[in-house]
Write a protein that holds these residues in place. Structure first.
Motif, PDB file in Angstrom:
ATOM      1  N   GLU A 154      21.792 -10.274  -5.504  1.00  0.00           N
ATOM      2  CA  GLU A 154      22.548 -11.303  -4.804  1.00  0.00           C
ATOM      3  C   GLU A 154      22.505 -11.103  -3.286  1.00  0.00           C
ATOM      4  N   TRP A 155      22.200  -9.891  -2.834  1.00  0.00           N
ATOM      5  CA  TRP A 155      22.146  -9.616  -1.397  1.00  0.00           C
ATOM      6  C   TRP A 155      20.966 -10.320  -0.747  1.00  0.00           C
ATOM      7  N   TRP A 156      20.003 -10.747  -1.542  1.00  0.00           N
ATOM      8  CA  TRP A 156      18.781 -11.337  -1.021  1.00  0.00           C
ATOM      9  C   TRP A 156      18.674 -12.832  -1.294  1.00  0.00           C
ATOM     10  N   ARG A 157      19.630 -13.408  -1.986  1.00  0.00           N
ATOM     11  CA  ARG A 157      19.516 -14.807  -2.397  1.00  0.00           C
ATOM     12  C   ARG A 157      20.528 -15.695  -1.691  1.00  0.00           C
ATOM     13  N   GLY A 158      20.222 -16.981  -1.703  1.00  0.00           N
ATOM     14  CA  GLY A 158      21.140 -17.960  -1.127  1.00  0.00           C
ATOM     15  C   GLY A 158      21.427 -17.673   0.339  1.00  0.00           C
ATOM     16  N   ALA A 159      22.637 -17.971   0.756  1.00  0.00           N
ATOM     17  CA  ALA A 159      23.015 -17.781   2.151  1.00  0.00           C
ATOM     18  C   ALA A 159      23.083 -16.303   2.535  1.00  0.00           C
ATOM     19  N   ARG A 160      23.213 -15.418   1.558  1.00  0.00           N
ATOM     20  CA  ARG A 160      23.288 -13.980   1.860  1.00  0.00           C
ATOM     21  C   ARG A 160      21.976 -13.419   2.398  1.00  0.00           C
TER      22      ARG A 160
END
Length: 110
Positions: free
Chosen positions: A4-10
């Motif tokens: 999740e640290w690499w996806r979307g707005a993150r």
């Protein structure tokens, strides 16, 4: 590391994504990364979110407490902190090694 640290707005957050030298560094980086996300207003649209925007100060305080406790959470025994590769889909095709670097290390060992 959490994907999740690499996806979307993150993916646009300028945070420490490792590698980390030890478990304490990972815990601190995770808490700081979450604080950065909160500052940017990320994650407030999650269906799993149980807190409200008004809880932001309390959540940041809890993350600060986590950062302060991090050195006391990780084991110190070298047997317990040996490097380990863990991946839900670990296979030879998911491991990338620079062949030149590998050969240089092999020369040093032999």
């Amino acid at each position: 590391m959490m994907h999740e640290w690499w996806r979307g707005a993150r993916r646009d957050i300028d945070g420490d994504r490792g590698p980390w030298p030890d478990t304490t560094s990972y815990i601190v980086a995770a808490a700081r990364f979450q604080k950065l996300c909160i500052t940017k207003g990320l994650g407030s649209d999650s269906p799993y979110l149980c807190s409200r925007h008004e809880s932001r100060a309390e959540i940041e305080q809890l993350l600060d407490m986590c950062i302060a406790a991090a050195p006391h959470l990780a084991p110190f025994d070298p047997e317990l902190i040996a490097p380990t590769i863990a991946h839900p889909d670990l296979s030879v095709s998911n491991i990338i090694v620079d062949a030149h670097d590998l050969m240089e290390k092999w020369k040093i060992i032999n």
